[in-house]
Motif scaffolding. Structure first.
Motif, PDB file in Angstrom:
ATOM      1  N   HIS A 157       0.744  -1.228   0.049  1.00 54.11           N
ATOM      2  CA  HIS A 157      -0.146  -0.112   0.023  1.00 54.11           C
ATOM      3  C   HIS A 157       0.673   1.299   0.084  1.00 54.11           C
ATOM      4  O   HIS A 157       2.005   1.284   0.445  1.00 54.11           O
ATOM      5  N   VAL A 158       0.299   2.438  -0.541  1.00 50.64           N
ATOM      6  CA  VAL A 158       0.876   3.632  -0.645  1.00 50.64           C
ATOM      7  C   VAL A 158      -0.041   4.779  -0.097  1.00 50.64           C
ATOM      8  O   VAL A 158      -1.005   4.699  -0.048  1.00 50.64           O
ATOM      9  N   TYR A 159       0.686   5.511   0.911  1.00 48.59           N
ATOM     10  CA  TYR A 159      -0.253   6.472   1.609  1.00 48.59           C
ATOM     11  C   TYR A 159       0.336   7.795   1.210  1.00 48.59           C
ATOM     12  O   TYR A 159       1.582   8.117   1.073  1.00 48.59           O
ATOM     13  N   VAL A 160      -0.645   8.807   0.905  1.00 46.27           N
ATOM     14  CA  VAL A 160      -0.395  10.161   0.394  1.00 46.27           C
ATOM     15  C   VAL A 160      -1.297  10.990   1.336  1.00 46.27           C
ATOM     16  O   VAL A 160      -2.539  10.867   1.544  1.00 46.27           O
ATOM     17  N   THR A 161      -0.804  12.144   1.919  1.00 48.21           N
ATOM     18  CA  THR A 161      -1.597  13.183   2.439  1.00 48.21           C
ATOM     19  C   THR A 161      -1.797  14.467   1.375  1.00 48.21           C
ATOM     20  O   THR A 161      -0.692  14.793   0.906  1.00 48.21           O
ATOM     21  N   ALA A 162      -3.042  14.680   1.410  1.00 50.39           N
ATOM     22  CA  ALA A 162      -3.265  16.065   0.259  1.00 50.39           C
ATOM     23  C   ALA A 162      -4.493  16.433   0.698  1.00 50.39           C
ATOM     24  O   ALA A 162      -5.204  16.151   1.616  1.00 50.39           O
ATOM     25  N   LEU A 163      -5.067  17.468  -0.141  1.00 48.72           N
ATOM     26  CA  LEU A 163      -6.382  17.831  -0.147  1.00 48.72           C
ATOM     27  C   LEU A 163      -7.217  17.313  -1.019  1.00 48.72           C
ATOM     28  O   LEU A 163      -6.598  16.637  -2.149  1.00 48.72           O
ATOM     29  N   LYS A 164      -8.483  17.191  -0.845  1.00 46.85           N
ATOM     30  CA  LYS A 164      -9.280  16.873  -2.210  1.00 46.85           C
ATOM     31  C   LYS A 164      -9.217  17.764  -3.344  1.00 46.85           C
ATOM     32  O   LYS A 164      -9.512  19.031  -2.986  1.00 46.85           O
ATOM     33  N   PRO A 165      -9.558  17.331  -4.358  1.00 45.77           N
ATOM     34  CA  PRO A 165      -9.348  18.267  -5.682  1.00 45.77           C
ATOM     35  C   PRO A 165     -10.527  19.378  -5.687  1.00 45.77           C
ATOM     36  O   PRO A 165     -10.251  20.439  -6.102  1.00 45.77           O
ATOM     37  N   ASP A 166     -11.668  18.702  -5.218  1.00 41.39           N
ATOM     38  CA  ASP A 166     -12.756  19.661  -5.453  1.00 41.39           C
ATOM     39  C   ASP A 166     -13.065  20.537  -4.075  1.00 41.39           C
ATOM     40  O   ASP A 166     -14.088  21.315  -4.166  1.00 41.39           O
ATOM     41  N   ASN A 167     -12.336  20.251  -3.284  1.00 43.06           N
ATOM     42  CA  ASN A 167     -12.570  21.305  -1.834  1.00 43.06           C
ATOM     43  C   ASN A 167     -11.374  21.427  -1.181  1.00 43.06           C
ATOM     44  O   ASN A 167     -10.101  20.954  -1.513  1.00 43.06           O
ATOM     45  N   VAL A 168     -11.235  21.708   0.246  1.00 45.81           N
ATOM     46  CA  VAL A 168     -10.150  22.056   0.826  1.00 45.81           C
ATOM     47  C   VAL A 168      -9.987  21.009   1.888  1.00 45.81           C
ATOM     48  O   VAL A 168      -9.417  21.284   3.166  1.00 45.81           O
ATOM     49  N   ASP A 169     -10.760  19.828   1.997  1.00 47.68           N
ATOM     50  CA  ASP A 169     -10.646  18.765   2.936  1.00 47.68           C
ATOM     51  C   ASP A 169      -9.100  18.167   3.092  1.00 47.68           C
ATOM     52  O   ASP A 169      -8.661  17.725   2.090  1.00 47.68           O
ATOM     53  N   ASP A 170      -8.612  18.498   4.231  1.00 45.05           N
ATOM     54  CA  ASP A 170      -7.202  17.402   4.348  1.00 45.05           C
ATOM     55  C   ASP A 170      -7.661  15.818   4.685  1.00 45.05           C
ATOM     56  O   ASP A 170      -8.646  15.404   5.195  1.00 45.05           O
ATOM     57  N   THR A 171      -6.953  14.993   3.701  1.00 44.57           N
ATOM     58  CA  THR A 171      -7.083  13.840   3.588  1.00 44.57           C
ATOM     59  C   THR A 171      -5.979  12.950   3.440  1.00 44.57           C
ATOM     60  O   THR A 171      -5.096  13.535   3.111  1.00 44.57           O
ATOM     61  N   LEU A 172      -6.149  11.796   4.115  1.00 45.59           N
ATOM     62  CA  LEU A 172      -5.099  10.634   3.929  1.00 45.59           C
ATOM     63  C   LEU A 172      -5.586   9.726   2.761  1.00 45.59           C
ATOM     64  O   LEU A 172      -6.878   9.211   2.928  1.00 45.59           O
ATOM     65  N   TYR A 173      -4.890   9.654   1.877  1.00 48.56           N
ATOM     66  CA  TYR A 173      -5.253   8.677   0.607  1.00 48.56           C
ATOM     67  C   TYR A 173      -4.495   7.404   0.703  1.00 48.56           C
ATOM     68  O   TYR A 173      -3.345   7.534   1.077  1.00 48.56           O
ATOM     69  N   VAL A 174      -5.276   6.246   0.859  1.00 45.21           N
ATOM     70  CA  VAL A 174      -4.906   4.908   0.764  1.00 45.21           C
ATOM     71  C   VAL A 174      -4.925   4.214  -0.503  1.00 45.21           C
ATOM     72  O   VAL A 174      -5.959   4.142  -1.107  1.00 45.21           O
ATOM     73  N   TYR A 175      -3.642   3.648  -1.051  1.00 49.41           N
ATOM     74  CA  TYR A 175      -4.008   3.039  -2.429  1.00 49.41           C
ATOM     75  C   TYR A 175      -3.344   1.587  -2.319  1.00 49.41           C
ATOM     76  O   TYR A 175      -2.255   1.492  -1.376  1.00 49.41           O
ATOM     77  N   GLU A 176      -3.853   0.874  -2.894  1.00 48.29           N
ATOM     78  CA  GLU A 176      -3.266  -0.595  -3.227  1.00 48.29           C
ATOM     79  C   GLU A 176      -2.426  -0.682  -4.228  1.00 48.29           C
ATOM     80  O   GLU A 176      -2.828  -0.118  -5.349  1.00 48.29           O
ATOM     81  N   ARG A 177      -1.210  -1.170  -4.064  1.00 48.81           N
ATOM     82  CA  ARG A 177      -0.299  -1.285  -5.178  1.00 48.81           C
ATOM     83  C   ARG A 177      -0.441  -2.711  -5.925  1.00 48.81           C
ATOM     84  O   ARG A 177      -0.359  -3.681  -5.044  1.00 48.81           O
ATOM     85  N   ASP A 178      -0.210  -2.423  -7.311  1.00 47.67           N
ATOM     86  CA  ASP A 178       0.031  -3.813  -8.050  1.00 47.67           C
ATOM     87  C   ASP A 178       1.391  -3.843  -8.099  1.00 47.67           C
ATOM     88  O   ASP A 178       2.415  -3.063  -8.820  1.00 47.67           O
ATOM     89  N   ALA A 179       2.185  -5.039  -7.684  1.00 48.89           N
ATOM     90  CA  ALA A 179       3.508  -5.233  -7.551  1.00 48.89           C
ATOM     91  C   ALA A 179       4.191  -5.480  -8.967  1.00 48.89           C
ATOM     92  O   ALA A 179       5.456  -4.929  -9.294  1.00 48.89           O
ATOM     93  N   ALA A 180       3.509  -5.824  -9.847  1.00 48.50           N
ATOM     94  CA  ALA A 180       3.934  -6.117 -11.193  1.00 48.50           C
ATOM     95  C   ALA A 180       4.113  -4.814 -12.123  1.00 48.50           C
ATOM     96  O   ALA A 180       5.023  -4.686 -12.629  1.00 48.50           O
ATOM     97  N   THR A 181       2.791  -4.071 -11.997  1.00 44.31           N
ATOM     98  CA  THR A 181       2.890  -2.861 -12.649  1.00 44.31           C
ATOM     99  C   THR A 181       3.240  -1.376 -12.155  1.00 44.31           C
ATOM    100  O   THR A 181       3.403  -0.498 -12.832  1.00 44.31           O
ATOM    101  N   GLY A 182       3.124  -1.809 -10.692  1.00 44.17           N
ATOM    102  CA  GLY A 182       3.114  -0.069 -10.143  1.00 44.17           C
ATOM    103  C   GLY A 182       2.085   0.520 -10.001  1.00 44.17           C
ATOM    104  O   GLY A 182       2.067   1.509  -9.117  1.00 44.17           O
ATOM    105  N   HIS A 183       1.082   0.161 -10.757  1.00 47.16           N
ATOM    106  CA  HIS A 183      -0.352   0.839 -10.719  1.00 47.16           C
ATOM    107  C   HIS A 183      -0.969   0.930  -9.310  1.00 47.16           C
ATOM    108  O   HIS A 183      -0.702   0.038  -8.652  1.00 47.16           O
ATOM    109  N   LEU A 184      -1.643   2.180  -9.129  1.00 43.99           N
ATOM    110  CA  LEU A 184      -2.235   2.248  -7.633  1.00 43.99           C
ATOM    111  C   LEU A 184      -3.754   2.260  -7.874  1.00 43.99           C
ATOM    112  O   LEU A 184      -4.389   2.910  -8.788  1.00 43.99           O
ATOM    113  N   THR A 185      -4.484   1.521  -6.893  1.00 42.13           N
ATOM    114  CA  THR A 185      -6.095   1.666  -6.867  1.00 42.13           C
ATOM    115  C   THR A 185      -6.368   2.117  -5.602  1.00 42.13           C
ATOM    116  O   THR A 185      -5.845   1.859  -4.470  1.00 42.13           O
ATOM    117  N   GLU A 186      -7.241   3.203  -5.266  1.00 39.65           N
ATOM    118  CA  GLU A 186      -7.552   3.911  -4.297  1.00 39.65           C
ATOM    119  C   GLU A 186      -8.479   3.116  -3.423  1.00 39.65           C
ATOM    120  O   GLU A 186      -9.368   2.372  -3.864  1.00 39.65           O
TER     121      GLU A 186
END
Length: 576
Positions: free
Chosen positions: A106-135
């Motif tokens: 898993h990959v973790y990112v702290t950021a704002l929501k694109p459509d507002n100013v809510d502080d958010t922790l985003y959690v992504y599942e990582r595909d080990a083969a491709t590196g792609h992320l799924t929220e």
């Protein structure tokens, strides 16, 4: 005797002083909107995967999470961008920090929501083969104000966050990567501090039983100490250290591998603190640039600190001077010593302007540095190599070792050790370069050198009395602070009697093969190698013995001839 001393001074003068600049090698620079690379402007932080397959970055101004694939040679290639979308609300806005879980799932990112100013922790599942992320989760709760910074426990069970408002949050990590709060500290301990306090950084101890938080107020920086329960992740306040206001605030913290020293990187200082057995903090030293060079001469503003896995090197970025700065670390005292810097616009280095962070790859071979205009990759490893010749003249034998650095980075903290037979009487140990210091203790020669740049070399000559042929063995090793990916050429272990026949053709008084030329003093023309640890006679005693007919064959002719031949080859090599 005077001729030998004069030759020593002359040979030493041939090695120009080393200016401690450009200690690494930049192998890639990703400039935003150049060569097809977009969404890499203002790369705040990077997160390399532990399986060495991918590197994840965040762009604060381009509002994106980026995925790069790592090749075997360390080079990166873009896989995919995940930009934020204000219309759909997908993705991130102004990301602040990113990290990857110890299991790489898993990959973790702290950021704002694109459509507002809510502080958010985003959690992504990582595909080990491709590196792609799924929220997996967009966690919106307290504890994720502006500039939130993250850390994970080594077992991956707990995630910690501190934001600029000074709140500290502990979250449990679930099997799917999602998190839930287990502790929230809204007002950190004031404990004699006046006014508001603001959170900057924190670090978890190597033993995982303590957490150190860097804060600041109008009174200066504060280092708070918490004990950590490994089973629950819960933190309990213990004590704090109020720093001298002149130290500024620390935006980066790091703890030495053995857990004895804490490092704070911040405004105009790299400070060293001692951690006692109870984990409490006390001030030890300020790191000064005592050996400045043309590229870097003063600390202006450091915003992070990363230590190598072996704890012998420290890397930090100076955002004002656009520099990636390298220090060696004294493992006994904990103090740092400046050895060089990579600076934007110097020596072909680029995309280091307003750099914000340095992260080391899990294998320690590369550093990833983010900045205002993109990010870049530097090679950290160095391939040092040993080669040697053996010769005899009269009662003396000489081992001449060539120490070279094949790069790609400079090697620091080098230590060469040659072990001779127990009853060998070592008369001298010297290096061609004044950068190298040699000492003798019993039957062991140790030579140390601070820095050896790529494609540079040094010669070390050891003269000793021959012993019984059955005991004529010697061995040597070279160690350094950097990782060496080719350790097979760091040692030799050879029977010197057989090496004489193989390498010198049995000619004990003539030319021993190229540059050594039957030199019974080897490279005595280098440093005099006076030992500080023993009273073993070295260069001067060697010269005295050369004038004494009873000391080594009754003539100084072979010695002088060998020195002149070395000098000739050195000039020829430099001219070439």
């Amino acid at each position: 005797m005077k001729k030998l001393v004069l030759s020593s001074a002359l040979l030493s003068s041939l090695s120009a002083p080393f200016l401690a600049a450009e200690p690494l090698q930049q192998i890639q620079a990703f400039l935003d909107d150049a060569d097809g690379y977009e969404n890499v402007a203002n790369t705040r932080h990077t997160a390399p995967s532990h399986d060495l397959k991918h590197v994840y970055t965040i762009s604060k101004t381009d509002h994106a999470v980026n995925v790069f694939e790592r090749a075997a040679n360390g080079e990166l290639s873009l896989v995919i961008n995940y930009p934020g979308n204000e219309d759909t609300g997908e993705g991130v806005r102004s990301p602040e920090d990113i990290l990857i879980s110890p299991d790489d799932k898993h990959v973790y990112v702290t950021a704002l929501k694109p459509d507002n100013v809510d502080d958010t922790l985003y959690v992504y599942e990582r595909d080990a083969a491709t590196g792609h992320l799924t929220e997996v989760q967009a966690y919106r709760d307290r504890g994720f104000g502006s500039s939130a910074r993250l850390a994970l426990s080594d077992d991956g069970l707990f995630l910690y966050s501190i934001d600029s408002s000074g709140s500290l949050t502990v979250m449990a990590r679930n099997s799917n990567g999602s998190v839930n709060e287990v502790q929230f500290i809204n007002e950190l301990e004031q404990d004699g501090v006046t006014g508001n306090i603001y959170g900057d950084a924190f670090a978890i101890s190597p033993s995982q039983d303590a957490v150190y938080v860097s804060l600041h107020s109008s009174d200066g920086a504060i280092l708070q100490h918490y004990v950590r329960n490994p089973d629950t992740g819960i933190l309990n306040y213990v004590d704090q250290f109020l720093c001298d206001p002149e130290l500024g605030e620390f935006e980066g913290l790091a703890i030495s591998p053995e857990g004895q020293f804490l490092y704070g990187a911040g405004d105009e200082s790299l400070a060293v603190f001692t951690l006692d057995d109870a984990g409490s903090v006390s001030f030890k030293a300020i790191t000064e640039i005592t050996n400045p060079d043309s590229s870097y001469d003063e600390i202006w503003r450091l915003n992070n600190i990363a230590l190598s896995a072996n704890g012998r090197l420290g890397y930090t970025t100076d955002i004002i001077q656009d520099a990636l700065v390298v220090f060696t670390r004294d493992e006994a005292t904990g103090e740092m010593n400046y050895v060089g810097a990579e600076v934007d616009g110097v020596g072909g280095v680029s995309v280091l302007g307003q750099n914000d962070d340095v992260k080391l790859s899990p294998d320690g071979l590369y550093a990833y540095v983010g900045g205002a205009y993109g990010f870049s990759t530097f090679a950290l490893h160095a391939d040092t190599e040993l080669a040697h010749t053996y010769s005899e003249s009269g009662d003396n034998a000489t081992v001449v070792t060539t120490l070279s650095n094949n790069g790609p980075a400079s090697a620091h903290g080098l230590r060469f050790t040659l072990t001779l037979p127990n009853d060998a009487d070592i008369s001298s140990a010297s290096a061609f370069s004044s950068q190298t210091d040699c000492t003798i203790e019993s039957n062991i020669v140790t030579c140390e050198r601070g820095t050896l740049t790529p494609n540079d070399e040094d010669e070390i000559s050891i003269v000793f009395t021959k012993v019984d042929a059955s005991e004529q063995t010697y061995s040597a090793t070279i160690t350094q602070a950097e990782i060496d990916t080719n350790e097979g050429n760091n040692t030799f272990d050879q029977d010197s009697a057989s090496s004489e026949e193989d390498e010198t053709g049995g000619d004990t008084g003539g030319d021993t093969g190229g540059d050594t030329g039957g030199d019974t003093g080897g490279d005595d023309g280098g440093d005099e190698g006076a030992t500080e640890e023993t009273e073993t006679p070295q260069q001067d005693s060697t010269a005295d013995e050369a004038d004494d007919d009873s000391s080594g064959g009754g003539s100084t002719g072979p010695v002088l001839f060998g020195l002149l031949l070395i000098l000739f080859h050195r000039f020829r090599r430099r001219a070439g």
